[in-house]
Every structure is written in structure tokens, then in C-alpha cells.
Design a protein around this motif. Structure first.
Motif, PDB file in Angstrom:
ATOM      1  N   UNK A 162     -29.890 -42.356   1.860  1.00 15.53           N
ATOM      2  CA  UNK A 162     -29.559 -40.990   1.446  1.00 15.53           C
ATOM      3  C   UNK A 162     -28.069 -40.713   1.471  1.00 15.53           C
ATOM      4  N   UNK A 163     -27.687 -39.522   1.033  1.00 17.30           N
ATOM      5  CA  UNK A 163     -26.256 -39.213   0.977  1.00 17.30           C
ATOM      6  C   UNK A 163     -25.978 -37.742   1.280  1.00 17.30           C
ATOM      7  N   UNK A 164     -24.753 -37.522   1.706  1.00 15.90           N
ATOM      8  CA  UNK A 164     -24.196 -36.179   1.847  1.00 15.90           C
ATOM      9  C   UNK A 164     -23.417 -35.884   0.573  1.00 15.90           C
ATOM     10  N   UNK A 165     -23.815 -34.846  -0.151  1.00 12.31           N
ATOM     11  CA  UNK A 165     -23.148 -34.451  -1.389  1.00 12.31           C
ATOM     12  C   UNK A 165     -22.380 -33.163  -1.137  1.00 12.31           C
ATOM     13  N   UNK A 166     -21.058 -33.251  -1.215  1.00  9.94           N
ATOM     14  CA  UNK A 166     -20.198 -32.099  -0.932  1.00  9.94           C
ATOM     15  C   UNK A 166     -19.402 -31.734  -2.174  1.00  9.94           C
ATOM     16  N   UNK A 206     -17.310 -42.914  10.123  1.00 11.55           N
ATOM     17  CA  UNK A 206     -18.053 -44.168  10.225  1.00 11.55           C
ATOM     18  C   UNK A 206     -19.523 -43.978   9.888  1.00 11.55           C
ATOM     19  N   UNK A 207     -19.978 -42.720   9.820  1.00  9.33           N
ATOM     20  CA  UNK A 207     -21.373 -42.454   9.465  1.00  9.33           C
ATOM     21  C   UNK A 207     -21.589 -42.481   7.958  1.00  9.33           C
ATOM     22  N   UNK A 208     -20.500 -42.435   7.205  1.00 11.55           N
ATOM     23  CA  UNK A 208     -20.587 -42.417   5.742  1.00 11.55           C
ATOM     24  C   UNK A 208     -19.527 -43.370   5.186  1.00 11.55           C
ATOM     25  N   UNK A 209     -19.770 -44.673   5.273  1.00 11.31           N
ATOM     26  CA  UNK A 209     -18.733 -45.649   4.940  1.00 11.31           C
ATOM     27  C   UNK A 209     -18.461 -45.812   3.445  1.00 11.31           C
ATOM     28  N   UNK A 210     -19.352 -45.327   2.599  1.00 11.21           N
ATOM     29  CA  UNK A 210     -19.168 -45.483   1.152  1.00 11.21           C
ATOM     30  C   UNK A 210     -19.134 -44.097   0.516  1.00 11.21           C
ATOM     31  N   UNK A 211     -18.056 -43.804  -0.218  1.00  8.28           N
ATOM     32  CA  UNK A 211     -17.870 -42.477  -0.809  1.00  8.28           C
ATOM     33  C   UNK A 211     -17.576 -42.617  -2.298  1.00  8.28           C
ATOM     34  N   UNK A 212     -18.251 -41.798  -3.104  1.00 10.62           N
ATOM     35  CA  UNK A 212     -17.990 -41.718  -4.543  1.00 10.62           C
ATOM     36  C   UNK A 212     -17.432 -40.336  -4.859  1.00 10.62           C
ATOM     37  N   UNK A 259     -16.490 -33.151  -6.592  1.00 12.14           N
ATOM     38  CA  UNK A 259     -17.787 -33.573  -6.057  1.00 12.14           C
ATOM     39  C   UNK A 259     -17.655 -34.931  -5.379  1.00 12.14           C
ATOM     40  N   UNK A 260     -18.198 -35.015  -4.165  1.00 12.31           N
ATOM     41  CA  UNK A 260     -18.186 -36.262  -3.398  1.00 12.31           C
ATOM     42  C   UNK A 260     -19.610 -36.593  -2.966  1.00 12.31           C
ATOM     43  N   UNK A 261     -19.966 -37.859  -3.086  1.00 11.25           N
ATOM     44  CA  UNK A 261     -21.227 -38.365  -2.534  1.00 11.25           C
ATOM     45  C   UNK A 261     -20.891 -39.402  -1.471  1.00 11.25           C
ATOM     46  N   UNK A 262     -21.307 -39.122  -0.234  1.00 10.83           N
ATOM     47  CA  UNK A 262     -21.030 -40.021   0.887  1.00 10.83           C
ATOM     48  C   UNK A 262     -22.354 -40.601   1.365  1.00 10.83           C
TER      49      UNK A 262
END
Length: 247
Positions: free
Chosen positions: A107-111, A154-160, A222-225
């Protein structure tokens, strides 16, 4: 996004999949309704108890009273956490591991943050005009600097990242009301404010095409982590009945 339309392609990018089970952080009712109309089911988190009745009347929305620093939710409860225009309001050292805890694997955090785009020539001229009266005019603090915390987590190492252009039509009256709402207006006497508003009207008339209105440009950042559970200090384990998201 308040009175400015949230682009459908941006909403689709942030929600990632069709029919997700999501957590909307500090969501206004209009955005929650957009999400459920698109087929998603939401937990809507808010620390404003007065907002709960407005959220509870929306189909497929379950209001949750609380704050991100101490989420009253089970682990692996959602596929996507959505946070629009609000990350800066929270203690992210505490909130980010909480978001990671409630996200399912994959899953991801979308901010997202909506900020005004001052690169358009008529907007630059308007800013220059207002800064004759107040050097800080139209230097909005949107809070989007909080997005940088995702790069360091460190909880979201990949960000788009993606940016979407958004336009809001403004009439001459709209533009003058925008200027009246600026802090500088309260420091001007009646004659000075009247002169400034006349100059704003002239700027508008000089920039707009006959029969049209000006469009005020924004960017929706928009960021997806993507979540990693490896760094959680209190490990959580996916139950036998739990679902992982296929990638």
C-alpha cells in the motif's frame, strides 16, 4: 481543494487502484464524496467532532475521530492513506509510522498540496503590484514543505511524484475580492485601497480576452510513498485471513 475542482486524473493517480479501501486524513466532505463516487470505501479521520455528522451522511464513508499520531485503527486496515493539504498539521515523526502500521503490504501514502502557480505573466504582474504595498503579498505558505519528510522516512523508502495543472476561472470581481482578502488590505486607508482595486481592475482588463474570464493557475503536487513494514519498532504481522495487494 475547496472551490477548485480536483482533477479526475489526479484523483485516479492518488488512489492507485479501483475500489480501494482507504483512509482519508482530515478530509473535507466534498473530497470524501468524490472518492466514494469513484467507487472507493473510506475511513474518514478527523479531530473535528463537528465535521463527523457531515461525513457520516456520505455513502461508504466511516467517520473516525482521532489524529494521525495515534490512529484508532487495526494494522493492515487500508490499501491507501490519502492526505490532502494537511500533512504539515501533524507531528510526522509519530504520524508516519502510524500510517505505515495501518497500510497493507504493497500500500501507499498518497499526499497532495494545491499551490498557486505564479509563472503565468498576469499573475506575476499582480504579485508585483501588491508587493508595492506589502513585500510579503502573495507569498503563500501552503505547508507543502512537509512533503519532504516522505523522502527521509524509513517507513516509505520509495516515493513517486507528479504535478497536475489546475485552472480556476476568476472574474474581475473575484480578483478584487482576492485582493481585499489579502492581509495588506487591512493596513490601507479607504483611498489607498480604492486606488489599488482600480489598478487591479485595469490589470484584469488588460489581460483578459473579450467575452472571457481570466484563469488563475494552480499546481496540484502529488506524492505516492510506498510502505515498508521492516522498520516498525513494534512488528505487525499479516493475519492468515489478510490480503496482500497484487502488484
Amino acid at each position: 481543494m475547496s472551490r477548485t475542482a480536483f482533477p479526475t486524473d489526479a484523483l485516479d493517480w492518488l488512489t492507485v487502484w479501483h475500489g480501494v479501501r482507504g483512509l482519508a486524513v482530515d478530509a473535507e466532505p466534498h473530497l470524501a464524496r468524490r472518492l466514494t463516487d469513484a467507487g472507493h470505501a473510506l475511513f474518514a479521520l478527523s479531530d473535528d467532532v463537528d465535521r463527523v455528522p457531515r461525513l457520516s451522511g456520505i455513502r461508504n464513508v466511516t467517520p473516525v475521530v482521532g489524529r494521525p499520531e495515534a490512529l484508532p485503527m487495526d494494522p493492515f486496515a487500508v490499501e491507501v492513506v490519502l492526505a490532502h493539504q494537511c500533512l504539515h498539521r501533524f507531528d510526522l515523526e509519530q504520524a508516519l509510522p502510524q500510517f505505515a502500521r495501518v497500510l497493507r503490504p504493497g500500500g501507499c501514502l498518497s499526499a497532495s498540496y494545491l499551490i498557486r502557480d505564479d509563472s503565468v505573466p498576469w499573475v506575476r504582474r499582480l504579485a508585483a503590484l501588491l508587493r508595492r504595498f506589502d513585500p510579503m503579498a502573495m507569498k503563500g505558505d501552503y505547508g507543502h514543505e512537509a512533503l519532504a519528510a516522505l523522502d527521509e522516512s524509513r517507513y516509505f523508502p520509495e516515493v513517486e511524484r507528479r504535478a497536475f495543472r489546475v485552472w480556476r476561472s476568476v472574474s474581475r470581481d473575484d480578483l478584487q475580492n482576492l485582493v481585499r482578502a489579502q492581509p495588506l488590505a487591512s493596513h490601507l486607508d479607504e483611498a489607498q485601497l480604492s486606488q489599488l482595486l482600480d489598478q487591479v481592475a485595469d490589470l484584469y482588463d488588460g489581460a483578459v480576452r473579450p467575452g472571457e474570464s481570466l484563469r488563475l493557475p494552480f499546481q496540484l503536487l502529488c506524492w505516492r510513498a510506498w510502505v515498508s513494514h521492516e522498520e516498525l519498532t513494534s512488528p505487525v504481522r499479516l493475519p492468515d485471513s489478510g490480503l496482500a495487494i497484487p502488484l
